[in-house]
Design a protein around this motif. Sequence first.
Motif, short mmCIF file in Angstrom:
data_model
loop_
_atom_site.label_atom_id
_atom_site.label_comp_id
_atom_site.label_asym_id
_atom_site.label_seq_id
_atom_site.Cartn_x
_atom_site.Cartn_y
_atom_site.Cartn_z
N LEU A 20 33.81 37.17 36.98
CA LEU A 20 34.64 36.31 37.81
C LEU A 20 36.03 36.39 37.40
O LEU A 20 37.27 36.38 37.94
CB LEU A 20 34.08 34.85 37.98
CG LEU A 20 33.14 34.85 39.09
CD1 LEU A 20 32.38 33.50 39.00
CD2 LEU A 20 33.52 35.41 40.49
N VAL A 21 36.10 36.15 36.18
CA VAL A 21 37.64 36.11 35.48
C VAL A 21 38.28 37.31 35.88
O VAL A 21 39.57 37.29 36.03
CB VAL A 21 37.48 35.61 34.05
CG1 VAL A 21 38.93 35.84 33.30
CG2 VAL A 21 37.19 33.85 33.79
N ASP A 22 37.35 38.31 35.32
CA ASP A 22 38.09 39.94 35.40
C ASP A 22 38.33 40.02 36.83
O ASP A 22 39.51 40.80 37.14
CB ASP A 22 37.01 40.57 34.77
CG ASP A 22 36.80 40.46 33.35
OD1 ASP A 22 37.66 39.84 32.66
OD2 ASP A 22 36.04 41.29 32.76
N SER A 23 37.76 39.68 37.67
CA SER A 23 37.89 40.01 39.04
C SER A 23 39.07 39.46 39.51
O SER A 23 39.73 39.69 40.40
CB SER A 23 36.66 39.80 40.18
OG SER A 23 35.52 40.51 39.73
N THR A 24 39.14 38.13 39.29
CA THR A 24 40.30 37.15 39.73
C THR A 24 41.60 37.63 39.08
O THR A 24 42.45 37.74 39.92
CB THR A 24 39.88 35.85 39.42
OG1 THR A 24 38.81 35.39 40.02
CG2 THR A 24 41.07 34.63 40.07
N THR A 25 41.61 38.08 37.90
CA THR A 25 42.78 38.47 37.18
C THR A 25 43.21 39.82 37.97
O THR A 25 44.29 40.15 38.07
CB THR A 25 42.42 38.64 35.58
OG1 THR A 25 42.05 37.51 35.20
CG2 THR A 25 43.71 39.20 34.98
N PHE A 26 42.49 40.63 38.20
CA PHE A 26 42.49 41.93 38.89
C PHE A 26 43.26 41.97 40.18
O PHE A 26 44.68 42.30 40.51
CB PHE A 26 41.41 42.73 38.96
CG PHE A 26 41.41 44.20 39.85
CD1 PHE A 26 41.99 45.25 39.13
CD2 PHE A 26 41.19 44.32 41.04
CE1 PHE A 26 42.14 46.43 39.86
CE2 PHE A 26 41.30 45.25 41.80
CZ PHE A 26 41.89 46.40 41.30
N ILE A 27 42.91 40.77 40.93
CA ILE A 27 43.35 40.51 42.27
C ILE A 27 44.92 39.83 42.03
O ILE A 27 45.66 40.32 42.73
CB ILE A 27 42.36 39.75 43.07
CG1 ILE A 27 41.08 40.44 43.45
CG2 ILE A 27 43.09 39.08 44.26
CD1 ILE A 27 40.13 39.65 44.19
N ILE A 28 44.90 38.89 41.27
CA ILE A 28 46.20 38.12 41.03
C ILE A 28 47.21 39.10 40.36
O ILE A 28 48.58 38.98 41.06
CB ILE A 28 45.97 37.04 40.16
CG1 ILE A 28 44.92 35.87 40.64
CG2 ILE A 28 47.32 36.53 39.58
CD1 ILE A 28 44.78 34.96 39.74
N ASN A 29 46.96 39.98 39.62
CA ASN A 29 47.88 41.16 39.02
C ASN A 29 47.94 42.33 39.94
O ASN A 29 49.08 43.05 39.50
CB ASN A 29 47.38 41.41 37.66
CG ASN A 29 47.41 40.08 36.92
OD1 ASN A 29 48.27 39.25 36.87
ND2 ASN A 29 46.57 40.19 35.61
N ARG A 30 47.36 42.44 40.91
CA ARG A 30 47.50 43.59 41.59
C ARG A 30 48.78 44.01 42.41
O ARG A 30 49.19 42.56 42.95
CB ARG A 30 46.21 43.79 42.64
CG ARG A 30 46.28 45.00 43.60
CD ARG A 30 45.28 46.13 43.02
NE ARG A 30 45.22 47.28 43.52
CZ ARG A 30 44.45 47.78 44.46
NH1 ARG A 30 43.21 47.27 44.41
NH2 ARG A 30 44.57 48.92 44.85
N LYS A 31 49.50 44.65 42.43
CA LYS A 31 50.67 44.97 43.06
C LYS A 31 50.54 45.23 44.57
O LYS A 31 49.76 46.09 44.77
CB LYS A 31 51.73 45.84 42.48
CG LYS A 31 52.03 45.52 40.91
CD LYS A 31 52.68 44.34 40.69
CE LYS A 31 52.97 44.16 39.10
NZ LYS A 31 53.03 42.83 39.04
N LYS A 32 51.37 44.97 45.26
CA LYS A 32 51.51 45.12 46.74
C LYS A 32 51.83 46.70 47.01
O LYS A 32 52.68 47.27 46.06
CB LYS A 32 52.42 44.44 47.45
CG LYS A 32 52.45 44.66 49.02
CD LYS A 32 53.37 43.70 49.87
CE LYS A 32 53.30 43.98 51.13
NZ LYS A 32 54.20 43.26 51.93
N SER A 33 51.03 47.38 47.55
CA SER A 33 51.31 48.77 47.80
C SER A 33 51.56 48.90 49.07
O SER A 33 51.03 48.53 50.39
CB SER A 33 49.94 49.66 47.51
OG SER A 33 49.05 49.30 48.34
N ASN A 34 52.68 50.05 49.28
CA ASN A 34 53.08 50.30 50.63
C ASN A 34 53.28 51.70 50.77
O ASN A 34 53.52 52.59 50.12
CB ASN A 34 54.79 49.87 50.88
CG ASN A 34 54.75 48.24 51.17
OD1 ASN A 34 53.72 47.72 51.44
ND2 ASN A 34 56.03 47.85 51.02
#
Length: 112
Positions: free
Chosen positions: A98-112
């Motif tokens: 859960l920590v890894d998944s949440t960190t991944f989502i939080i740190n993911r950059k918006k892609s355009n």
Amino acid sequence: MKVENTQVQMRKGILEYCILEIIARGEVYASDMLEELTAAKMIVVEGTLYPLLTRLKNAGLLDYSWVESTSGPPRKYYTLTATGREFLDQLRLTWQELVDSTTFIINRKKSN
């Protein structure tokens, strides 16, 4: 929608895990658990802890022993059972995922 409601639900979701982590350190008295959980801002109402301890005991994850006290009635000290240790090991893995998944989502950059 109030943010406090979501915060309470998030804490409730990991409270059982936190209780098992505290008990895994060794024999622990309920009021000591309550003190630590309160200091960590995980729990604020004493009435939340005892039903959870009963549920964990009934599930075979905890055991307790009565220890005589020099300053009052005997005290109930909790320990993990072998099943409780196995259960906690699985929760530790889940927590890390859960920590890894949440960190991944939080740190993911918006892609355009």
